[in-house]
Each structure stands twice: as C-alpha cells, then as structure tokens.
Design a protein around this motif. Structure first.
Motif, PDB file in Angstrom:
ATOM      1  N   LYS A 195       4.579 -78.864   9.145  1.00 10.84           N
ATOM      2  CA  LYS A 195       4.393 -78.645   7.809  1.00 10.84           C
ATOM      3  C   LYS A 195       2.946 -78.478   7.456  1.00 10.84           C
ATOM      4  CE  LYS A 195       5.359 -81.103   3.343  1.00 10.84           C
ATOM      5  NZ  LYS A 195       5.641 -82.277   2.734  1.00 10.84           N
ATOM      6  N   HIS A 196       1.973 -79.522   7.786  1.00 13.67           N
ATOM      7  CA  HIS A 196       0.666 -79.286   7.338  1.00 13.67           C
ATOM      8  C   HIS A 196       0.068 -78.295   8.097  1.00 13.67           C
ATOM      9  CE1 HIS A 196       0.882 -82.828   4.625  1.00 13.67           C
ATOM     10  NE2 HIS A 196       1.740 -83.220   5.480  1.00 13.67           N
ATOM     11  N   GLY A 204      -1.574 -71.722   4.505  1.00 13.54           N
ATOM     12  CA  GLY A 204      -1.363 -71.268   3.101  1.00 13.54           C
ATOM     13  C   GLY A 204      -2.665 -71.078   2.154  1.00 13.54           C
ATOM     14  N   ILE A 236       0.639 -75.649   5.580  1.00 18.25           N
ATOM     15  CA  ILE A 236      -0.189 -75.880   4.273  1.00 18.25           C
ATOM     16  C   ILE A 236      -1.606 -75.374   4.535  1.00 18.25           C
ATOM     17  CG2 ILE A 236      -1.129 -77.605   2.727  1.00 18.25           C
ATOM     18  CD1 ILE A 236       1.601 -79.149   3.268  1.00 18.25           C
ATOM     19  N   PHE A 261       6.923 -73.664  -1.309  1.00 21.09           N
ATOM     20  CA  PHE A 261       6.767 -74.895  -2.176  1.00 21.09           C
ATOM     21  C   PHE A 261       8.367 -75.483  -2.061  1.00 21.09           C
ATOM     22  CE2 PHE A 261       7.284 -77.418  -6.064  1.00 21.09           C
ATOM     23  CZ  PHE A 261       6.161 -78.235  -5.630  1.00 21.09           C
TER      24      PHE A 261
END
Length: 454
Positions: A131-132, A138, A135, A110
C-alpha cells in the motif's frame, strides 16, 4: 524521419531510431528492476510487498502510457503528410489529457486500493508495504504521465536519442534515492520496500523537469513552440486521442495485467513463492524491452510511410522489424537459460528462494519468441492506426484463453504455481498468431484503399 530508397538505408534508419528507444526502455525499466532487486535484499517480505504493489501499478502505468502513445502515430502521419503545423496543438491536448488521466487514477486509487489489498491473502506486513509503496509512487504520477505525452512528441520527430539521454541522466538519481530510502543511508529514514516507491516518484519529477526544459529550449523541439499560445481543452482532439489511444492502452493493459493477475492469484501460496515469481518476471521483462523497442520504432516508421502513402516502404520496414525482433527474441531465450542461476542471486542471498527463482526463469525461456513476434506486429498496426481489433485479440488471447488455461494447470495438475506460467506462454502464443493474421488483412485493406483513392 525521412524518405529512404533502399533496404540498406531502411535498415540503417530503423536501427538509428530503435537503438535509442531500446536504451530508453531499458533505462526506464531499470528503475523498476532496481526497486525490486534492492527491496529483495531488504527482505523477502519487502520483496513480496513491492511485487504486489508493482503488479497493481504496472498495468495502470502501461495502460495510461498506451493511451498517450496515440500521439506518436498521429504526429508521425501528420509529419509524413506535411501537416506539422498541427503539432503544438496535439501536444498540448496530450498534456491536458495526461492531467485528466492522473486525476482519474488518483480518485480510483483512493477508493479501491484498500478493498483490493483486502481481497488478497497477504501477510499484514506485506500488505502494508504494498500500500505505502503505491502511495509513494502516486506522488510521481502527474509528471510521469505528462512526460509520456512529451515523449510521444519527441519520438514522432525521430529524435529518440533525446529521450535516451534523459533516461540515462535519471538512472543515477533513481539508484541513489532507492539506496538511501530503502536502507536508511546518509541520515535518510530506513523505509524498506516502501522507500522504492518514493525514490521512483523523485525520479519521475526529475525526468519531467529535464523533458520540459528540453522541449522548450532545444531545437528542433523549441521550433514548434508547444508552450506558447496555449490552447484550452478540445473535446474533439481528446476524442481523436482516446479513440486511437484507448484501444492501444487496453491492449497493453490486458497483456501486462495478466502477469499482475497471476501475481495476485499466487497470493494463495507462500511469501517466498510470490517473491520468486515476481523476481523471475522482473528479470524476463528486462529482455522484453527489446521487442517493445522494435514496436515503438515500427510505429514511427510505418506511420510516417503510411501517412505519405508509400506502402511498399511501410512493408519493407515491417519485414525488417519483425525479422530483427525474432532474431533478438531467440537470443533473449538463450540469455535467460544461461543466466538463470546467477540472475536469481541478484534478488536474494537465500539459496532456497534463489532456487525457486531459477525454476520460474526456465518457463520464461519459452515465451520470449511469442513476445518477439506479437509485440512488433502491434507496433506496425499502430502505425496504420489499426487498434480496435488488436485490442479484442489481446483480450481473448490473454484473458479468455491464457489465464483460464494457467489457472486450470495450477489447480488441477502437480505444476502448482508454475501452471500459471503455462497460461502466460499459451496466451502470448495465441496472441502472436492472431496478430500475424490481422497484419495480413490490414496491409491488404490499406493497399486497396489507396488504389480506390487513385
């Protein structure tokens, strides 16, 4: 595991333990392979974004998995010494530790993900995809890390076929969700490379659910009642797991993260170079699953024999495993050399990008043998619970020798990005030599310790 009395029996038992591990490792890696290959067909930018995302994720994944891998030698040595009554307690502590590690990674991600990506010279679209993609991944961290703890329990009993079957069941799930989420099939949104991250998360939840059911309902696992009489967090057990697992995790982290560091350093080059480098690493790493599987099998076998203080048997397994891995390493080098051109077109239909991938794969030929030596030796040393010195050796070989050598070759010679691969080969070769010496020392000390106890 069971006691064996001849070389033929040992070879047969080690093979019976190892080949399901190999299928499992290839299956697990195929998920990343499918992510990369399908993303490449979505476009070079998607491939570059997934490449960068994977380069950040794989060291974390392998490092955490390495920490949780401490369960395998602990449980194997307990089984060899006839102390199986402690199994449920250690598995529960491994699950608690997996939850704690998930929380730690989530918090760090984060705060650090955006700053790390900002340090890289990426095209905005590639940075967004990276980045996504992460995510999306994650969302599957918690089930994946708990699965790794449960897998240590399953494998320590020698029941490696079980994890193999679970992985094979998961592959179609991963392939389906990659296809529909990357390309927008059957009414799903077209997410490109980002979809690969969410597809992996769905697959991790599937693996977790099947593994929990299996360990709760299927024998011999259900006989240990690992979900009954749940114990709270034991700091002494965590300390034992972390004392053994942290060096294992850091050793694997430093080996895998050098590949990631190279990918990040290559951000100074074009998107096509980054994509070609990652595609070549992706293909070569598929064959790395062979020595890695030998390492897992040797940890189980050597740990079992060391726990029972049958050191001659542990030595026999060591010789069989290392020789077998070396033979397979030579075969892997030949496979990469012969298949480098058709392999390139798995990732792209662009002839120029395919040519770059082919050139990188030529360098991959040379580090297969070093991998085939150092990785199984790491597995043997874990079986003896010797993890601290190998960690320092990996740190020195990869980060103090390999990476600087690669950077120098890239900056000060005409090799350019290929110079980093010279550094990879150097680091792997030096690590193999160091670990071979360490194994000799550990075997002598372990034998002397037993004589003193007698």
């Amino acid at each position: 595991m069971r006691e064996t009395f001849s070389g033929k029996e040992k070879l047969a038992l080690l093979a019976s333990v190892m080949w399901p591990i190999l299928v499992t490792q290839v299956g697990l890696y195929m998920m990343n392979f499918i992510d990369t290959a399908m993303s490449g067909h979505a476009g070079a930018v998607d491939l570059a974004g997934v490449a960068v995302g994977s380069s950040l994720w794989i060291p974390i994944l392998t490092g955490i998995s390495g920490i949780l891998m401490a369960l395998t030698p602990i449980l194997a040595q307990n089984a060899g010494a006839g102390r199986s009554e402690k199994t449920a307690f250690y598995v529960q502590q491994g699950i608690w530790l997996a939850v704690g590690l998930t929380a730690a990674v989530a918090v760090l991600g984060f705060f650090l993900l955006d700053p790390v990506l900002a340090l890289m010279n990426l095209e905005p679209e590639a940075a967004y995809i990276a980045k996504h993609y992460l995510i999306g991944l994650g969302a599957g961290m918690l089930p994946l890390f708990i699965y790794n703890a449960l897998r240590g329990f399953i494998d320590s009993l020698g029941q490696t076929r079980t994890t193999m079957m679970i992985t094979l069941m998961a592959l179609p799930v991963n392939t389906f969700f990659n296809y529909v989420l990357i390309f927008g099939a059957f009414g799903f949104p077209e997410l490109g490379g980002i979809g690969a991250g969410y597809a992996s998360a769905v697959t991790y939840w599937f693996i977790f659910a099947v593994t929990v059911y299996t360990t709760a309902r299927v024998r011999p696992f259900s006989g240990f009642s690992i979900y009954k009489s749940w114990s709270g967090i034991s700091m002494s057990a965590w300390r034992e797991l972390l004392m053994l697992g942290t060096p294992i995790g850091l050793t694997i982290f430093f080996e895998t993260s050098i590949f990631s560091a190279v990918t990040l350093l290559m951000s100074q080059y074009s998107t096509e170079v980054i994509a070609a480098h990652q595609a070549a690493v992706n293909f070569a790493s598929l064959l790395y699953m062979i020595p890695l599987s030998f390492a897992f099998a040797l940890t189980i076998a050597v740990g079992y024999e060391a726990g029972a203080e049958r050191l001659q048997d542990a030595d026999s397994y060591t010789k069989i495993g290392i020789i077998g891995a070396a033979i397979m390493g030579a075969a892997a080098s030949v496979i990469i050399y012969l298949l480098r051109e058709p392999a390139a077109f798995i990732y792209t239909q662009d002839p120029e990008l395919a040519e770059l991938i082919t050139l990188f794969l030529l360098y991959a030929v040379f580090f297969q043998m070093s991998d085939a030596i150092n990785t199984p030796i790491q597995g043997v040393l874990r079986g003896y619970k010797d993890v601290n010195i190998p960690f320092l050796m990996a740190l020195a070989a990869f980060w103090l020798i390999g990476l600087p050598a690669g950077h120098a070759a890239a900056v000060w010679t005409p090799l350019g990005p290929f110079g980093y691969w010279i550094g990879l080969i150097t680091g792997l070769t030096v690590c193999a030599a160091m670990l071979a010496y360490r194994l000799k020392v550990v075997r002598q000390r372990f034998r002397q310790g037993r004589l003193q106890n007698n």
